[in-house]
Scaffold this motif. Structure first.
Motif, PDB file in Angstrom:
ATOM      1  N   ALA A  87     -39.972 -39.813  -3.833  1.00  0.00           N
ATOM      2  CA  ALA A  87     -41.446 -40.105  -3.399  1.00  0.00           C
ATOM      3  C   ALA A  87     -42.064 -41.278  -3.775  1.00  0.00           C
ATOM      4  O   ALA A  87     -43.004 -41.241  -4.370  1.00  0.00           O
ATOM      5  N   ASP A  88     -41.164 -42.331  -3.623  1.00  0.00           N
ATOM      6  CA  ASP A  88     -41.816 -43.608  -3.947  1.00  0.00           C
ATOM      7  C   ASP A  88     -42.910 -44.220  -3.291  1.00  0.00           C
ATOM      8  O   ASP A  88     -43.868 -44.748  -3.596  1.00  0.00           O
ATOM      9  N   HIS A  89     -43.231 -43.686  -1.988  1.00  0.00           N
ATOM     10  CA  HIS A  89     -44.545 -43.752  -1.222  1.00  0.00           C
ATOM     11  C   HIS A  89     -44.991 -42.641  -0.692  1.00  0.00           C
ATOM     12  O   HIS A  89     -44.336 -41.699  -0.217  1.00  0.00           O
ATOM     13  N   ASP A  90     -46.295 -42.650  -0.653  1.00  0.00           N
ATOM     14  CA  ASP A  90     -47.007 -41.415  -0.161  1.00  0.00           C
ATOM     15  C   ASP A  90     -46.835 -41.327   1.584  1.00  0.00           C
ATOM     16  O   ASP A  90     -47.046 -42.427   1.852  1.00  0.00           O
ATOM     17  N   THR A  91     -46.281 -40.333   1.870  1.00  0.00           N
ATOM     18  CA  THR A  91     -45.991 -40.285   3.305  1.00  0.00           C
ATOM     19  C   THR A  91     -47.013 -39.383   3.972  1.00  0.00           C
ATOM     20  O   THR A  91     -46.945 -39.321   4.994  1.00  0.00           O
ATOM     21  N   ASP A  92     -48.047 -38.874   3.533  1.00  0.00           N
ATOM     22  CA  ASP A  92     -48.953 -37.875   4.218  1.00  0.00           C
ATOM     23  C   ASP A  92     -50.469 -38.313   4.145  1.00  0.00           C
ATOM     24  O   ASP A  92     -51.400 -37.516   4.364  1.00  0.00           O
TER      25      ASP A  92
END
Length: 193
Positions: A93-98
């Motif tokens: 979860a290194d970058h927020d995808t939502d």
């Protein structure tokens, strides 16, 4: 099972000449270890490897990290772990995808938020992770486990399990019985250095 006093540890397996080994390994650690990482004695790093943690990683004694391997997670790595060449131990979860309307490249990054369970990997003692393995955040690898070369670890691996494949799954166990596994664990608990 051999008694603890019968286990022979090689004097020096390094290719670095003994008089220079301490200096060279110290320089390699300063180059390769970043962020909130603490490590025990005898951390051995292959060329081009790196270890980084944004929220905290504890690495035990006598851990070896192979050439070109990358560790970028929080958590723990136990004593006597062997991590092969080209291994990646990374978060999920290194970058927020939502975030609606926000490109992932500009979304909330792991370093801009508090840690979450998917940022952490727990690796037990005496674990061997083969070359080219990918371990994703949020998993636990139990004491004495072996992860076969090229595996992708997306779920927990039980103690003394031998896991292979993509996704990795346990196909057998080290030692023939629970008694042998417990005897091995007890011997490791009694070891110093």
């Amino acid at each position: 099972m051999a008694e603890n006093s019968m286990i022979r540890v090689p004097e020096n397996r390094s290719r670095i000449p003994a008089p220079l080994e301490r200096i060279v390994r110290g320089v390699m650690r300063r180059i390769a270890v970043h962020g909130k990482v603490t490590h025990g004695l005898n951390l051995r790093l292959g060329r081009g490897s790196s270890i980084n943690s944004l929220h905290g990683l504890i690495v035990g004694d006598n851990v070896s990290l192979g050439q070109r391997s990358v560790i970028e997670v929080d958590g723990t790595i136990g004593d006597y772990c062997l991590i092969g060449r080209g291994v990646q131990i990374v978060g999920r979860a290194d970058h927020d995808t939502d975030q609606v309307g926000m490109p992932m490249a500009f979304s909330t990054w792991v370093g801009d938020r508090e840690n979450i369970p998917l940022d952490s990997v727990q690796i037990g003692r005496d674990v061997w992770i083969g070359g080219g393995v990918i371990v994703l955040g949020g998993v636990q690898i139990g004491d004495g486990a072996i992860i076969g070369a090229g595996a992708v670890v997306t779920k927990d691996v039980e103690s003394y399990g031998i896991a292979v494949g993509n996704p990795a799954r346990v196909v057998k166990h080290r030692f023939n019985s629970a008694e042998e596994r417990e005897s091995h664990s007890a011997a490791l608990r009694g070891r110093t250095g």
